[in-house]
Design a protein around this motif. Sequence first.
Motif, PDB file in Angstrom:
ATOM      1  N   UNK A 158      29.824 -23.988  13.166  1.00 16.22           N
ATOM      2  CA  UNK A 158      30.914 -24.802  12.740  1.00 16.22           C
ATOM      3  C   UNK A 158      30.379 -26.166  12.283  1.00 16.22           C
ATOM      4  N   UNK A 159      31.153 -26.649  11.135  1.00 16.22           N
ATOM      5  CA  UNK A 159      30.649 -27.632  10.420  1.00 16.22           C
ATOM      6  C   UNK A 159      31.756 -28.925  10.716  1.00 16.22           C
ATOM      7  N   UNK A 160      31.189 -30.100  11.045  1.00 13.75           N
ATOM      8  CA  UNK A 160      32.187 -31.247  11.180  1.00 13.75           C
ATOM      9  C   UNK A 160      32.730 -31.858   9.873  1.00 13.75           C
ATOM     10  N   UNK A 161      33.219 -33.053   9.864  1.00 17.82           N
ATOM     11  CA  UNK A 161      33.731 -33.547   8.644  1.00 17.82           C
ATOM     12  C   UNK A 161      33.090 -33.939   7.817  1.00 17.82           C
ATOM     13  N   UNK A 162      33.168 -34.015   6.472  1.00 17.90           N
ATOM     14  CA  UNK A 162      32.659 -35.014   5.321  1.00 17.90           C
ATOM     15  C   UNK A 162      31.141 -34.549   5.123  1.00 17.90           C
TER      16      UNK A 162
END
Length: 272
Positions: free
Chosen positions: A87-91
């Motif tokens: 899972x990778x967050x934003x920006x």
Amino acid sequence: MKMIAASARVHPLAVVEDGAVIGENVVVGPFCYVGPKVVLHDDVELLQHAVVTGRTVIGRGCRFFPNSVVGGDPQSLHHDGAETTLTVGEKCTFREGVTVNTGTTDGGGKTVIGNNNLFLANSHVAHDCILGDHIVMSNNVLLAGHVIVEDRVILGGGSAVHQFTRIGRQAFIGGLSAVSYDVIPYGMLNGNPGLLSGLNVVGMSRAGIEKATIHEVRRAYKQIFEGEGSIRANAAAIRDDYAGSAPVMQILDFIAAESDRALSSPHRGSKG
């Protein structure tokens, strides 16, 4: 069946497998590959030859440069082949040649990356790592499995981090350093083997921490690492004195927490 938003732009020479979910304004460039269990949220961009695979969720606004490979199977002899996640967050930005692996079954099954992180060319995040926000991994930085990196850490080029190691918030790791033991919040580590060389005072100042508070942290640092007792005993002994200092308490809580690794110190051997 693919789920591709109407505003997404997928180059005809890209491969997006059935089952992938592609959000609004996503750009998938030529010769990219998006696996069947991938979710790309809005405004994600894949430049040419980028790969996102595995059971992977990518947050809004992330960018992937050529030859980055994110969501690949863990490089672990103990992985049993079961489906695990990334899972990778934003920006977040993944520059050329960056690799990130999913988790392992016996390691919790998930790799997690927060928001606003920058991964420079050829850096690597191994299985079951947990990363916070606003982290910079410079070129060729290597994180082994099960590493925890807290918010606003900077890792200099070519540094390598041993498995199960923790790096506290806003620590600074010098280029080509070997990180074998846990690094306290706000600590500065250099060398091979890596030794604490003081505090990341520049980073603390840039983060808006007041000079008086920085002086408190410096005083606590000396008491912890230059006192007569062990590191943990020294830290426990000064806890009441610094109850009103959030940065010092972060360091003391980090030292008191259970860990698979010893603590980095200014000395060749940790006093524990």
